[in-house]
Enzyme design. Sequence first.
Site, PDB file in Angstrom:
ATOM      1  N   ARG A 149       0.880  -1.172   0.000  1.00 57.33           N
ATOM      2  CA  ARG A 149       0.000   0.000   0.000  1.00 57.33           C
ATOM      3  C   ARG A 149       0.906   1.206   0.000  1.00 57.33           C
ATOM      4  NH1 ARG A 149      -5.325   0.987   3.656  1.00 57.33           N
ATOM      5  NH2 ARG A 149      -6.064  -0.399   2.014  1.00 57.33           N
ATOM      6  N   HIS A 192      -7.360   0.712  -6.365  1.00 58.43           N
ATOM      7  CA  HIS A 192      -7.589  -0.201  -5.230  1.00 58.43           C
ATOM      8  C   HIS A 192      -8.245  -1.478  -5.787  1.00 58.43           C
ATOM      9  CE1 HIS A 192      -7.857  -1.540  -1.239  1.00 58.43           C
ATOM     10  NE2 HIS A 192      -8.761  -0.720  -0.733  1.00 58.43           N
ATOM     11  N   ASP A 230     -17.620   6.354  -1.075  1.00 59.94           N
ATOM     12  CA  ASP A 230     -16.347   6.275  -0.349  1.00 59.94           C
ATOM     13  C   ASP A 230     -16.102   7.659   0.248  1.00 59.94           C
ATOM     14  OD1 ASP A 230     -13.818   5.560   0.584  1.00 59.94           O
ATOM     15  OD2 ASP A 230     -12.848   5.710  -1.385  1.00 59.94           O
ATOM     16  N   CYS A 276     -16.664   0.967   0.830  1.00 56.05           N
ATOM     17  CA  CYS A 276     -15.446   0.166   1.042  1.00 56.05           C
ATOM     18  C   CYS A 276     -14.968   0.223   2.488  1.00 56.05           C
ATOM     19  CB  CYS A 276     -14.349   0.640   0.095  1.00 56.05           C
ATOM     20  SG  CYS A 276     -13.972   2.388   0.289  1.00 56.05           S
ATOM     21  N   ARG A 323     -13.458  -9.118   1.373  1.00 54.29           N
ATOM     22  CA  ARG A 323     -12.044  -8.813   1.137  1.00 54.29           C
ATOM     23  C   ARG A 323     -11.219 -10.083   1.381  1.00 54.29           C
ATOM     24  NH1 ARG A 323     -10.152  -3.654   1.485  1.00 54.29           N
ATOM     25  NH2 ARG A 323      -8.289  -4.628   0.612  1.00 54.29           N
TER      26      ARG A 323
HETATM   27  N1  NVA Z   1     -10.299   6.281  -1.054  1.00 60.86           N
HETATM   28  C1  NVA Z   1      -9.949   5.779   0.260  1.00 60.86           C
HETATM   29  C2  NVA Z   1     -10.131   4.302   0.323  1.00 60.86           C
HETATM   30  C3  NVA Z   1      -9.868   3.693   1.672  1.00 60.86           C
HETATM   31  C4  NVA Z   1     -10.009   2.212   1.656  1.00 60.86           C
HETATM   32  C5  NVA Z   1      -8.517   6.176   0.581  1.00 60.86           C
HETATM   33  O1  NVA Z   1      -7.666   6.091  -0.315  1.00 60.86           O
HETATM   34  O2  NVA Z   1      -8.260   6.573   1.704  1.00 60.86           O
HETATM   35  N1   CP Z   2     -11.313  -0.759   2.494  1.00 62.87           N
HETATM   36  C1   CP Z   2     -10.032  -0.776   2.910  1.00 62.87           C
HETATM   37  O1   CP Z   2      -9.084  -0.930   2.126  1.00 62.87           O
HETATM   38  O2   CP Z   2      -9.883  -0.663   4.249  1.00 62.87           O
HETATM   39  P1   CP Z   2      -8.503  -0.408   5.016  1.00 62.87           P
HETATM   40  O3   CP Z   2      -8.000   0.933   4.603  1.00 62.87           O
HETATM   41  O4   CP Z   2      -8.857  -0.493   6.474  1.00 62.87           O
HETATM   42  O5   CP Z   2      -7.534  -1.493   4.605  1.00 62.87           O
END
Ligand code: NVA
Ligand code: CP
Length: 305
Positions: free
Chosen positions: A103, A130, A224, A263, A291
Amino acid sequence: MPKDFLTVADWSADALRALLARAAELKDLSKRGERPPTLRGRTLAMYFEKPSLRTHVTFEAGMTQLGGHAILLRPEQVGIGTRETAGDVARNLSRWVDGLVARTFSHEMLEELAREGSIAVINGLTDRLHPCQAMADLLTVSERQDLDRAVLAYVGDGNNVANSLLLAAGVLGFELRVATPRSHRPDAAVYARAEELARSSGARLLWSEDPREAVRGASFVYTDVWASMGQEAEADERRKIFAGYQINSDLLREAPDAWILHCLPAHRGEEISDEALDGPRSIVFDQAENRLHAQKAILERLLAP
Ligand code: NVA
Ligand code: CP
C-alpha cells in the site's frame, strides 16, 4: 497470466471471473470449516505506507487460512527511498518471500517494486487504484445479482476506488454510473482506458455531475470518503465541495431497492448517513468480509507453487 495484481485492467474477463468463482468457493468451504492449505510454506510480505484495518487483517488472516505466513513491514523499518531504493527492496524480498502486498502513496512506486522484483506484487491500494477492493465489491454484488445485469452507481469522489470500479466495469462489461463534482472526476487516463475496454466488453459507463441521475433505478449504490488517506488537510474544503453527494434516504428515493456499498472506513454523516449505512439495504460488512475471500483467491493464483 500476469505475475502481479496491480490493476484489474491487466487481467482478462475470464481470469477475473475465475478469481471470483474461486473466491466464492473458498468462502463456501470456509463456512463449512474447511480451509485448504494451498499455500503451505509460502510467505507474503506486507508493506503499508498508509493506515489499514481491512487490507492488513484480511491479507494476514488469508495467508494463515491458506497454510502460509505473512510478515508486516512498516515504512519506518524499510525506508524505501531513504534507506534504500524500491528496486533494491524488491530484489531483496524476491530472494526470501513469495509475494508482496504493498500500500503506497505513489502508484509508480508500486509498479517499480513489481518491475524490479521477481515475486508477485499485489496492489493493497495506491493513490490511483484499489483493485483488491474492486474484486471484493464484485463478489458482493454477484451474491445479490448476476453481474451482467447489475447497475452500479458510485457517488462522491473520483478516487482510487472509483478508478478501479471503472476498470473492472470496462473489463467485465457491467453498467457503472459515476457521479462526482466536475472538479473531482475520476482520473482521465483511467477513464479513457475503461472506455477503451468497454468497447469490447460492452460495458455501459456514464459520468454525471448529478447524483440523482446516476442513482436513478440503480441496483447498487456505492460511496467512499470525500478525503482519502493523504488528503486530510483538504477535508474542510472537500466537505463543502461534496455537500450534495451524500448517500442518504432522500437520494435513495431514486433507487429504493438498491443495495448500499461502502469500502470503509466510513466518515459517518459526511459521504453517508447513519441511516443508510446501518439500514436494511446496507451490505457493507458483507463487502468487508469478502475482502478476505477475494484476496485468498488472488493469493492462491499468484503464490501457489
Ligand atoms: N479512497 C480511500 C479508500 C480507503 C479504503 C482512501 O484512499 O483513503
Ligand atoms: N477498504 C479498505 O481498504 O480498508 P482499510 O483501509 O482499512 O484497509
